[in-house]
Design a protein around this motif. Sequence first.
Motif, PDB file in Angstrom:
ATOM      1  N   ALA A   1      18.196  10.048 -44.452  1.00  0.00           N
ATOM      2  CA  ALA A   1      18.298  10.774 -43.183  1.00  0.00           C
ATOM      3  C   ALA A   1      17.750  12.178 -43.407  1.00  0.00           C
ATOM      4  N   LEU A   2      17.032  12.691 -42.410  1.00  0.00           N
ATOM      5  CA  LEU A   2      16.347  13.971 -42.546  1.00  0.00           C
ATOM      6  C   LEU A   2      16.718  14.918 -41.417  1.00  0.00           C
ATOM      7  N   GLY A   3      17.126  16.125 -41.792  1.00  0.00           N
ATOM      8  CA  GLY A   3      17.355  17.187 -40.826  1.00  0.00           C
ATOM      9  C   GLY A   3      16.448  18.367 -41.121  1.00  0.00           C
ATOM     10  N   THR A   4      16.014  19.061 -40.067  1.00  0.00           N
ATOM     11  CA  THR A   4      15.248  20.294 -40.242  1.00  0.00           C
ATOM     12  C   THR A   4      15.856  21.382 -39.356  1.00  0.00           C
ATOM     13  N   VAL A   5      15.851  22.600 -39.860  1.00  0.00           N
ATOM     14  CA  VAL A   5      16.294  23.755 -39.083  1.00  0.00           C
ATOM     15  C   VAL A   5      15.142  24.731 -39.022  1.00  0.00           C
ATOM     16  N   THR A   6      14.667  24.994 -37.824  1.00  0.00           N
ATOM     17  CA  THR A   6      13.504  25.853 -37.566  1.00  0.00           C
ATOM     18  C   THR A   6      12.381  25.535 -38.558  1.00  0.00           C
ATOM     19  N   GLY A   7      12.124  24.228 -38.709  1.00  0.00           N
ATOM     20  CA  GLY A   7      11.139  23.737 -39.666  1.00  0.00           C
ATOM     21  C   GLY A   7       9.716  24.044 -39.236  1.00  0.00           C
ATOM     22  N   ALA A   8       8.902  24.472 -40.199  1.00  0.00           N
ATOM     23  CA  ALA A   8       7.513  24.825 -39.914  1.00  0.00           C
ATOM     24  C   ALA A   8       6.576  24.090 -40.864  1.00  0.00           C
ATOM     25  N   ASN A   9       5.393  23.791 -40.355  1.00  0.00           N
ATOM     26  CA  ASN A   9       4.341  23.132 -41.134  1.00  0.00           C
ATOM     27  C   ASN A   9       3.517  24.217 -41.830  1.00  0.00           C
ATOM     28  N   TYR A  10       3.819  24.451 -43.101  1.00  0.00           N
ATOM     29  CA  TYR A  10       3.172  25.532 -43.851  1.00  0.00           C
ATOM     30  C   TYR A  10       1.653  25.354 -43.920  1.00  0.00           C
ATOM     31  N   GLY A  11       1.193  24.133 -44.001  1.00  0.00           N
ATOM     32  CA  GLY A  11      -0.246  23.901 -44.022  1.00  0.00           C
ATOM     33  C   GLY A  11      -0.920  24.401 -42.753  1.00  0.00           C
ATOM     34  N   ARG A  12      -0.312  24.113 -41.610  1.00  0.00           N
ATOM     35  CA  ARG A  12      -0.875  24.613 -40.351  1.00  0.00           C
ATOM     36  C   ARG A  12      -0.903  26.141 -40.341  1.00  0.00           C
ATOM     37  N   LEU A  13       0.183  26.756 -40.800  1.00  0.00           N
ATOM     38  CA  LEU A  13       0.223  28.216 -40.841  1.00  0.00           C
ATOM     39  C   LEU A  13      -0.883  28.779 -41.729  1.00  0.00           C
ATOM     40  N   MET A  14      -1.114  28.127 -42.872  1.00  0.00           N
ATOM     41  CA  MET A  14      -2.139  28.614 -43.789  1.00  0.00           C
ATOM     42  C   MET A  14      -3.543  28.387 -43.236  1.00  0.00           C
ATOM     43  N   GLN A  15      -3.692  27.401 -42.401  1.00  0.00           N
ATOM     44  CA  GLN A  15      -5.001  27.173 -41.773  1.00  0.00           C
ATOM     45  C   GLN A  15      -5.227  28.115 -40.592  1.00  0.00           C
ATOM     46  N   GLU A  16      -4.140  28.702 -40.092  1.00  0.00           N
ATOM     47  CA  GLU A  16      -4.232  29.534 -38.895  1.00  0.00           C
ATOM     48  C   GLU A  16      -3.846  30.981 -39.216  1.00  0.00           C
ATOM     49  N   ALA A  17      -2.671  31.404 -38.789  1.00  0.00           N
ATOM     50  CA  ALA A  17      -2.313  32.826 -38.831  1.00  0.00           C
ATOM     51  C   ALA A  17      -2.284  33.410 -40.236  1.00  0.00           C
ATOM     52  N   PHE A  18      -1.828  32.630 -41.221  1.00  0.00           N
ATOM     53  CA  PHE A  18      -1.669  33.190 -42.557  1.00  0.00           C
ATOM     54  C   PHE A  18      -2.988  33.415 -43.275  1.00  0.00           C
ATOM     55  N   THR A  19      -4.087  32.905 -42.716  1.00  0.00           N
ATOM     56  CA  THR A  19      -5.417  33.213 -43.261  1.00  0.00           C
ATOM     57  C   THR A  19      -6.286  33.889 -42.211  1.00  0.00           C
ATOM     58  N   GLY A  20      -5.636  34.505 -41.222  1.00  0.00           N
ATOM     59  CA  GLY A  20      -6.394  35.206 -40.198  1.00  0.00           C
ATOM     60  C   GLY A  20      -7.313  34.289 -39.411  1.00  0.00           C
ATOM     61  N   TYR A  21      -6.948  33.030 -39.284  1.00  0.00           N
ATOM     62  CA  TYR A  21      -7.742  32.019 -38.575  1.00  0.00           C
ATOM     63  C   TYR A  21      -9.140  31.867 -39.168  1.00  0.00           C
ATOM     64  N   ASP A  22      -9.274  32.178 -40.445  1.00  0.00           N
ATOM     65  CA  ASP A  22     -10.540  31.994 -41.159  1.00  0.00           C
ATOM     66  C   ASP A  22     -10.231  31.387 -42.524  1.00  0.00           C
ATOM     67  N   PRO A  23      -9.813  30.114 -42.548  1.00  0.00           N
ATOM     68  CA  PRO A  23      -9.368  29.514 -43.800  1.00  0.00           C
ATOM     69  C   PRO A  23     -10.461  29.406 -44.860  1.00  0.00           C
ATOM     70  N   ILE A  24     -11.698  29.236 -44.438  1.00  0.00           N
ATOM     71  CA  ILE A  24     -12.779  29.108 -45.424  1.00  0.00           C
ATOM     72  C   ILE A  24     -12.958  30.422 -46.176  1.00  0.00           C
ATOM     73  N   ALA A  25     -12.994  31.519 -45.452  1.00  0.00           N
ATOM     74  CA  ALA A  25     -13.126  32.821 -46.117  1.00  0.00           C
ATOM     75  C   ALA A  25     -11.942  33.074 -47.036  1.00  0.00           C
ATOM     76  N   ALA A  26     -10.745  32.688 -46.611  1.00  0.00           N
ATOM     77  CA  ALA A  26      -9.562  32.877 -47.448  1.00  0.00           C
ATOM     78  C   ALA A  26      -9.675  32.074 -48.739  1.00  0.00           C
ATOM     79  N   MET A  27     -10.112  30.831 -48.634  1.00  0.00           N
ATOM     80  CA  MET A  27     -10.230  30.009 -49.837  1.00  0.00           C
ATOM     81  C   MET A  27     -11.324  30.520 -50.769  1.00  0.00           C
ATOM     82  N   GLU A  28     -12.393  31.067 -50.211  1.00  0.00           N
ATOM     83  CA  GLU A  28     -13.428  31.671 -51.062  1.00  0.00           C
ATOM     84  C   GLU A  28     -12.843  32.838 -51.853  1.00  0.00           C
ATOM     85  N   ALA A  29     -12.034  33.653 -51.186  1.00  0.00           N
ATOM     86  CA  ALA A  29     -11.402  34.788 -51.867  1.00  0.00           C
ATOM     87  C   ALA A  29     -10.395  34.307 -52.913  1.00  0.00           C
TER      88      ALA A  29
END
Length: 311
Positions: free
Chosen positions: A136-164
């Motif tokens: 059984a699985l419960g989540t509390v304010t669960g977030a998809n970290y991968g989505r965040l890293m592809q979006e806001a956490f890399t300034g919506y420029d994941p390719i440039a972030a990965m190059e850095a």
Amino acid sequence: MSTPNIETVSLPALYWDIAADIYFPPGFDATQKYPAVISAHPIGSCKEQTSGSVYGKAIAEAGFVVIVPDASFQGASGGEPRYLEDPTFRVQDFSYVIDYLVTLPYVDEDRIGALGICGAGGYAVNATMTERRIKALGTVTGANYGRLMQEAFTGYDPIAAMEAQAAQRTAEVKGAQLRVDDLLPESPAKAAELGITEIDTAEATEYYRSDRGRAEHGVNRALFSHQNVAVGWDAFNRVEKLLTQPLCIVVGDKPGAFGAYRDGYELLRRAASKDKQIVVAEGWSHYDLYDKPEPVKIALDALIPFYQKHL
């Protein structure tokens, strides 16, 4: 047999040990069998914060054995390099913790559940799909970290972030100093000075950088050179086929940049689970659900009966 309410243990992972606190239910009797719940901490957090002192404690008081680990490479757990936030390792941690739980004579190996808070909500989802010992699985304010890293956490420029990140990793293996980023301002006052008003970032700072939630290992730091793994990861990949266990999702309805409200409804829509529910704490935010009594009660009033039913 008398046992303290909390015991700190060390359990084997790949080539290092994971530190964990075990919370025992009232009147614990080691000759009996108990259902168990793994309570996994948010990104940048530690076992002494919300996953342990709030949710771990409360779920144990309801009759469960609750184990609250520090993530590999973080907190009191082993693993090098430090401050590694790698979703693949965070997901594997669940299996190592279960390997330990099933050796404990007082744990019923057929009644093990998981709880993931914030980023660990996404990790718990991903782990539960393939770790079939989680029932059984419960989540509390669960977030998809991968989505965040592809979006806001890399300034919506994941390719440039990965190059850095790639350039930094090359520099580090050639002897450069490791780049460890502080993910939050040093204090709520500093956040105000910087003009940070976005609700999740401001409230994260207020929780982690004040006496409200501050803990020795809850430092919110990340090793920059290894974050490319998270950019290419997706917590919800294949949930339509593989996430079949009962599911209880708790979110607040004051959405912020970390996207837990959005991710909660996406998970509800996509998960293959036949028994699934979402509970919305109306008027409360992501970080309210960490420790504020009223929204935490809303979460626990859903989670505890959920675990009692399915474990």
